[in-house]
Design a protein around this motif. Structure first.
Motif, PDB file in Angstrom:
ATOM      1  N   UNK A   1      22.093-135.209  95.699  1.00 37.96           N
ATOM      2  CA  UNK A   1      22.893-134.160  95.347  1.00 37.96           C
ATOM      3  C   UNK A   1      22.054-132.978  94.766  1.00 37.96           C
ATOM      4  N   UNK A   2      22.565-131.831  95.227  1.00 35.93           N
ATOM      5  CA  UNK A   2      21.806-130.600  94.344  1.00 35.93           C
ATOM      6  C   UNK A   2      22.226-130.006  93.175  1.00 35.93           C
ATOM      7  N   UNK A   3      22.909-131.092  92.476  1.00 40.45           N
ATOM      8  CA  UNK A   3      23.306-130.587  90.927  1.00 40.45           C
ATOM      9  C   UNK A   3      23.356-131.823  90.242  1.00 40.45           C
ATOM     10  N   UNK A   4      23.069-131.579  88.938  1.00 36.94           N
ATOM     11  CA  UNK A   4      23.365-132.616  87.967  1.00 36.94           C
ATOM     12  C   UNK A   4      24.540-132.559  87.261  1.00 36.94           C
ATOM     13  N   UNK A   5      25.077-133.680  87.353  1.00 44.58           N
ATOM     14  CA  UNK A   5      26.675-133.673  86.357  1.00 44.58           C
ATOM     15  C   UNK A   5      26.367-133.517  84.904  1.00 44.58           C
ATOM     16  N   UNK A   6      27.307-133.197  84.247  1.00 42.44           N
ATOM     17  CA  UNK A   6      27.178-133.111  82.513  1.00 42.44           C
ATOM     18  C   UNK A   6      26.619-134.323  82.292  1.00 42.44           C
TER      19      UNK A   6
END
Length: 93
Positions: A75-80
């Motif tokens: 995934x290209x993002x880190x979740x909170x």
């Protein structure tokens, strides 16, 4: 312009953060390169992401916590919650 830097550039944003200590790090979802550049602001996005990934892999407790959060390394993002775990183990950028 501020000292020859366009206001919407990354450098300007970084300089503004340094000038205003009230701009504390806020845990929220971050793009991987965005978070990595907070830890390594003088690096290229690619280099900063590689370094952050190396730091993550070098911290078994962080890897375990991310695994329990169902972290997807593709995934290209880190979740909170992932950002909060990273900050807990690596410190605030």
């Amino acid at each position: 312009k501020l000292a020859g830097v366009v206001k919407n550039s990354y450098l300007y944003i970084n300089n503004q953060s340094l000038l205003n200590p009230c701009n504390m790090f806020q845990p929220r979802p971050y793009g991987k390169a965005e978070l990595a550049l907070l830890y390594q602001p003088c690096s290229t996005p690619e280099s900063a992401v590689k370094t952050l990934n190396r730091w993550i892999k070098g911290c078994p407790m962080l890897v375990s916590e991310l695994h329990s959060l169902n972290y997807n390394p593709k995934r290209r993002t880190f979740l909170r919650p992932e950002v909060e775990a990273i900050v807990r183990h690596l410190g605030e950028p």
